[in-house]
Design a protein around this motif. Structure first.
Motif, PDB file in Angstrom:
ATOM      1  N   SER A 524      76.507  63.717  87.703  1.00 20.58           N
ATOM      2  CA  SER A 524      77.872  63.954  87.202  1.00 20.58           C
ATOM      3  C   SER A 524      78.101  65.433  86.926  1.00 20.58           C
ATOM      4  N   LYS A 525      79.355  65.839  86.950  1.00 17.46           N
ATOM      5  CA  LYS A 525      79.708  67.226  86.649  1.00 17.46           C
ATOM      6  C   LYS A 525      79.241  67.613  85.248  1.00 17.46           C
ATOM      7  N   HIS A 526      79.299  66.643  84.329  1.00 21.10           N
ATOM      8  CA  HIS A 526      78.917  66.921  82.947  1.00 21.10           C
ATOM      9  C   HIS A 526      77.420  67.201  82.847  1.00 21.10           C
ATOM     10  N   GLN A 528      75.369  68.103  85.269  1.00 19.11           N
ATOM     11  CA  GLN A 528      75.025  69.312  86.007  1.00 19.11           C
ATOM     12  C   GLN A 528      75.375  70.568  85.209  1.00 19.11           C
ATOM     13  N   GLU A 529      76.498  70.525  84.495  1.00 16.01           N
ATOM     14  CA  GLU A 529      76.889  71.666  83.666  1.00 16.01           C
ATOM     15  C   GLU A 529      75.926  71.838  82.494  1.00 16.01           C
ATOM     16  N   GLU A 532      72.750  73.414  83.743  1.00 13.28           N
ATOM     17  CA  GLU A 532      72.874  74.845  84.041  1.00 13.28           C
ATOM     18  C   GLU A 532      72.542  75.692  82.812  1.00 13.28           C
ATOM     19  N   LYS A 659      81.688  74.982  80.700  1.00 12.05           N
ATOM     20  CA  LYS A 659      82.841  74.748  81.560  1.00 12.05           C
ATOM     21  C   LYS A 659      83.709  73.644  80.967  1.00 12.05           C
ATOM     22  N   LEU A 661      85.552  70.518  80.921  1.00 13.08           N
ATOM     23  CA  LEU A 661      85.631  69.312  81.750  1.00 13.08           C
ATOM     24  C   LEU A 661      86.330  68.224  80.954  1.00 13.08           C
ATOM     25  N   SER A 663      88.821  64.515  81.448  1.00 12.96           N
ATOM     26  CA  SER A 663      89.418  63.525  82.344  1.00 12.96           C
ATOM     27  C   SER A 663      89.819  62.306  81.529  1.00 12.96           C
ATOM     28  N   GLU A 667      83.880  59.885  84.322  1.00 14.27           N
ATOM     29  CA  GLU A 667      83.429  60.329  85.639  1.00 14.27           C
ATOM     30  C   GLU A 667      81.912  60.471  85.582  1.00 14.27           C
ATOM     31  N   GLY A 669      79.485  60.296  87.927  1.00 17.65           N
ATOM     32  CA  GLY A 669      78.656  60.847  88.988  1.00 17.65           C
ATOM     33  C   GLY A 669      78.459  59.974  90.206  1.00 17.65           C
ATOM     34  N   GLU A 672      79.466  62.021  93.254  1.00 19.17           N
ATOM     35  CA  GLU A 672      78.546  63.129  93.515  1.00 19.17           C
ATOM     36  C   GLU A 672      77.195  62.641  94.037  1.00 19.17           C
TER      37      GLU A 672
END
Length: 706
Positions: A524-526, A528-529, A532, A659, A661, A663, A667, A669, A672
């Protein structure tokens, strides 16, 4: 094979893949099936209405759609409804035929036995059906399968008679002279009950007289209450068995009025439910519901898993009711000569249902089926012969066309037409598989897994079946040289997991296919962020992950085959392991101690995960919370910084900038992970290492067995 499908106000015979046999089931080649003029015609009528009208009549289904829209978005929910409307639903629940195969664990039947079968959505109008053993009944020697195909209706009528508990010489009134009413009449007469039949159809009343009714009454012409009162010497009837189907409450009110003091009314059919207190209070009447074919109905352990009730304590189960009905049919004590009006071959299903809606409505209409020479030639149906493979695009064989796959994975694949194409659909029930294949443009649908395993055009086998089948299907697909995506869990026991690991660690130098388990949260974007920021940390992580899983009844199938720990908690262990990026070295587990059986220990647990780098994951998974509270909350603490993830909808950083995020829907993943899967197959980089997938799966076994 041909199967009757309700679609847009009609019933059509469609070619679909034949069903596949499983443990505890019987595969039957159908000779005859019986159409239920009441239940099935109502379904046909509903299917022809617009979505708004259907929603108003079926508020429970509307709620399911609303819940789906909240979880996955309006577009996906609407698409799912459209699929249901466009491709229709199977129908039928009573048939008879010959056993052509039995599943593991079935000892009461063998190939060649003549049997009858029951069950909505199971004993369908189809050339072949797969039925759990407790819903299959041996047909007595000499009994015509044409007659035996009415077994379900016989069971329903018999259970109503048992609920009425009428004795020899007592009075009984049957309201409604359809198939259920006329069968009920015969059961009562066989028991020595003096029986009155009420209906507004004169032809059916004549049949009732020929079958032995002591009196018949047309309430459109005569006063039913007065007629019954006079016939019973002013006392009223001992019981009424209500087999009619009407939205009006007046017939039910009259039924109460015909009763003696302390009498009873049994509802077998359908009635308006505006009950007047004065109809029942002074006479202290009992009002009872008769549930379908009898004890065992709607009990998953009885019907699906084959657990019988002790004979000494539950004398008449649904299976024993239906067996008794067939016995009486075989001995000529119940007669259907006057009731079976027409027999249509399955390919004339539309005409058969149409005959039930004409002015001279028949009582029983049957569908007939011709025996086939080759019993195994109907597993595959081509739906898109124009399908063409494209360079660089992975051809996917979906195994298990369940709701999550069709609402989530396949729509996601459609958004990646340059990477994936649905090539085939494998499903144990043919109509569902064909519907999904047609909707998403696949080349063919089948019920035989080996059709796709031996198909050179298949690149990726996408497994979304029941959890218990995952490991075996994974291993078969890998051995066939296919790349595999499998929804979690990878396996439900250590032995099966070891077989998959051994496949990769067998010492051979041959190139092995790729495998990905659907631990989507890490993609998921979460996640992955968060990664990072945490991957360059100085000190270990302290992770707190809270999951408000939602209550599931103890009898729910979700608790089988490893339960929620193996089937769900694996998600959360994998995400924590992804963030720590270190081997798991120890697990501590504690569970609540419930005071009663309403709450389970194994889905209310506290888990502490210790990793080799010193990181700690504190995972709280519970089902006792309120469903309106958010499902998932992740806190990651390290080096004086904190990152909070709220239900995969929002990410917030404290002591650092993350970042933004946000929604409206979670979401998690799933989209993705398909990107990562394609990358793995295309460029040779595993999306999740085999050791990580095995580590997470082993951890769930340790927690479950703690």
């Amino acid at each position: 094979m041909l199967q009757a499908i309700i679609k847009k106000g009609k019933v059509l015979a469609e070619e679909v893949p034949s069903p596949i046999l499983s443990k505890g089931e019987v595969l039957i080649e159908v000779s005859y099936s019986c159409i239920s003029a009441g239940t099935e015609l109502k379904s046909v009528g509903n299917s022809g209405e617009n979505l708004l009208m259907r929603a108003m009549k079926q508020p429970d289904n509307l709620k399911k759609v609303i819940d789906l829209a909240k979880a996955q978005g309006i577009a996906k929910a609407f698409s799912k409804v459209q699929q249901k409307v466009k491709y229709g639903t199977p129908t039928g629940y009573s048939n008879a035929g010959v056993v052509i195969a039995v599943g593991d664990g079935v000892t009461n039947f063998q190939v060649g036995d003549k049997v009858a079968a029951a069950g909505a959505g199971i004993a369908n109008h189809a050339e072949y059906v797969v039925v759990p053993q407790n819903l299959v009944i041996e047909v007595p020697k000499g009994l015509d399968l044409k007659l035996a195909s009415t077994v379900t209706l016989g069971g329903i009528a018999m259970q109503g008679v048992r609920r009425a508990d009428l004795r020899m010489g007592e009075y009984g009134v049957v309201v409604g002279a359809g198939i259920l009413g006329l069968l009920t009449l015969q059961f009562l007469k066989n028991s020595g009950v003096r029986t009155i039949v009420s209906d507004i159809d004169e032809n059916r009343l004549k049949i009732a007289q020929e079958l032995g009714a002591d009196m018949v009454v047309n309430p459109a012409k005569d006063d039913l209450v007065k007629a019954v009162t006079n016939f019973t010497g002013g006392n009223g009837t001992d019981a009424v068995i209500f087999t009619a189907a009407t939205p009006s409450s007046e017939p039910l009110s009259d039924a109460f009025k015909t009763c003696k003091k302390k009498g009873r009314v049994i509802l077998v059919g359908v009635s308006g439910m505006e009950i007047k207190r004065e109809d029942i209070y002074q006479k202290e009447l009992d009002f009872k519901i008769s549930t379908s074919y009898g004890p065992g109905r709607y009990d998953r352990k009885y019907e699906d898993l084959g657990h019988d009730y002790p004979y000494a304590y539950v004398r008449w189960t649904e299976n024993r009711n239906m067996a008794e009905y067939l016995r009486q049919l075989g001995e000529g004590k119940v007669k259907l000569d006057l009731l079976i009006n027409k027999v249509f071959p399955i390919d004339q299903a539309e005409e058969a249902y149409g005959s039930l809606q004409g002015p001279d409505k028949p009582i029983i209409v049957l569908l007939s089926y011709s025996p086939k020479e080759d019993k195994g030639a109907f597993a595959r149906v081509t739906v898109n012969p124009e399908f063409s493979s494209r360079k660089g695009v992975l051809n996917v064989a979906l195994v298990g066309a369940g709701s999550f796959a069709t609402a989530m994975h396949l729509p996601n694949m459609e958004r990646m037409k340059d990477k994936y194409a649905l090539y085939a659909v494998v499903n144990r029930t043919g109509h569902k598989g064909k519907s999904v294949a047609t909707h998403f443009g696949a080349k063919y649908a089948t019920s035989n897994i080996y059709d796709v395993l031996t198909d050179d055009e298949v690149d990726l086998v996408f497994i979304t079946t029941q959890h218990k089948d995952h490991a075996a299907l994974v291993l078969k697909s890998l051995q066939a040289g296919k790349h595999v995506f499998v929804e979690k869990p990878l396996a439900t026991n250590q032995e099966d997991l070891d077989k998959i690991v051994t496949f990769y660690n067998d010492g051979s130098n041959s190139k092995k296919p790729f495998l990905l388990t659907g631990f989507n949260r890490r993609f998921s974007k979460h996640a992955q962020e968060i990664n990072e920021h945490t991957k360059n940390r100085i000190n270990p992580l302290y992770v707190s992950y809270r999951i408000n899983a939602g209550f599931k009844a103890a009898s729910d199938a979700i608790h089988e085959h490893g339960g929620r720990v193996v089937g769900e908690v694996c998600h959360f262990i994998d995400l924590i392991s992804f963030l720590t990026n270190a081997p798991l070295v120890s697990i501590s587990v504690d569970k609540i101690n419930p005071t009663n059986d309403q709450v389970r220990k194994d889905d209310n647990i506290a888990i502490v995960l210790k990793y080799q780098d010193g990181s700690v994951g504190n995972l709280q998974y519970f089902s006792v919370g309120n469903k309106n509270y958010q499902k998932e909350n992740l806190e990651v603490h390290y080096d004086g910084k904190t990152i909070i993830m709220d239900d995969f909808k929002k990410l917030t950083g404290y002591g650092l900038k993350v970042k933004e995020l946000t929604s409206k829907v979670s979401e998690k993943g799933q989209y993705e992970e398909l990107l990562y899967m394609h990358e793995a197959i295309t460029n040779g980089n595993w999306a999740i290492t085999l050791e990580d997938m095995a580590q997470t799966t082993r951890a769930t076994f340790m927690i479950q067995n703690n």
